[in-house]
Design an enzyme around this catalytic site. Structure first.
Site, short mmCIF file in Angstrom:
data_model
loop_
_atom_site.label_atom_id
_atom_site.label_comp_id
_atom_site.label_asym_id
_atom_site.label_seq_id
_atom_site.Cartn_x
_atom_site.Cartn_y
_atom_site.Cartn_z
N VAL A 1 0.83 -1.20 0.00
CA VAL A 1 0.00 0.00 0.00
C VAL A 1 0.87 1.25 0.00
O VAL A 1 0.55 2.25 -0.66
CB VAL A 1 -0.95 0.00 1.22
CG1 VAL A 1 -1.73 1.31 1.30
CG2 VAL A 1 -1.91 -1.17 1.14
N CYS A 2 1.98 1.20 0.71
CA CYS A 2 2.87 2.36 0.81
C CYS A 2 3.41 2.77 -0.56
O CYS A 2 3.46 3.95 -0.89
CB CYS A 2 4.03 2.04 1.76
SG CYS A 2 3.52 1.51 3.41
N SER A 3 3.80 1.77 -1.36
CA SER A 3 4.39 2.04 -2.67
C SER A 3 3.37 2.32 -3.75
O SER A 3 3.57 3.18 -4.61
CB SER A 3 5.25 0.84 -3.10
OG SER A 3 6.33 0.63 -2.22
#
Length: 200
Positions: free
Chosen positions: A87-89
């Site tokens: 999700v972060c990337s």
């Protein structure tokens, strides 16, 4: 300015790990709240600006005191569980990178991404995402920044160890004006760039 939003929920342990993210229920917190002076709340804490190892050596492994990061500035900062994770990337960082011109138009001096990683990992990740020109990336290598604000999170079940909540804030002259914290690190509902852009 839209009204500030602070999400707080009850305490529970990490219960499962979902593909592409971290499935966890959240706990009650935090020292960080609307009105908090981040410099006072985390005394003596510094962040480490993303850099290559050679840059780290040449700078004598310098760090950035919080007062230098926040004082006299309008800053949008977002925290996330880890570099190179799903999700972060795929969602979190792009939501800020793609809106950078809109943040600047609102008078924001800098957009900052911080994670409990070392600055060298953060540098490699920022370069891979081609986001270094738009966003300032900082490591919180020992987690002291997040621990001081009670925004730390145990993600041992995802093999990440002690990391952070997924969150965002608008900070003016060191004081928190808006704070959004996801109910679980796997969620991406209130911490994204589009959401906080509409609050400023």
């Amino acid at each position: 300015m839209a009204s500030a939003i602070l999400r707080r929920t009850g305490s529970s342990a990490l219960n499962s790990v979902a593909a592409g993210g971290f499935r966890a229920s959240s706990r009650s917190y935090a020292k960080a709240a609307v009105g908090t002076d981040l410099v006072s709340a985390a005394p003596g804490v510094s962040l480490q600006k993303a850099r290559s190892w050679d840059e780290g050596v040449s700078s004598n492994f310098s760090t950035s005191p919080l007062k230098d990061v926040f004082k006299g500035k309008k800053v949008v900062i977002f925290g996330l569980p880890g570099a190179f994770t799903g999700v972060c990337s795929k969602q979190h960082v792009p939501s800020y990178k793609n809106n950078i011109d809109k943040f600047k138009a609102k008078g924001v001096d800098s957009v900052i991404c911080v994670s409990v990683n070392d600055p060298y990992v953060m540098n490699g990740w920022a370069e891979k995402l081609q986001a270094k020109d738009a966003i300032e990336f900082y490591g919180d290598f020992d987690g002291r920044f997040h621990k001081s604000l009670e925004l730390d999170k145990d993600l041992t079940a995802a093999l990440l160890g002690h990391r952070s909540e997924r969150w965002s804030a608008f900070v003016e002259d060191g004081k928190v004006k808006i704070l959004n914290v996801e109910e679980a690190p796997s969620e991406f509902k209130v911490s994204g760039g589009d959401h906080i852009l509409g609050q400023i």
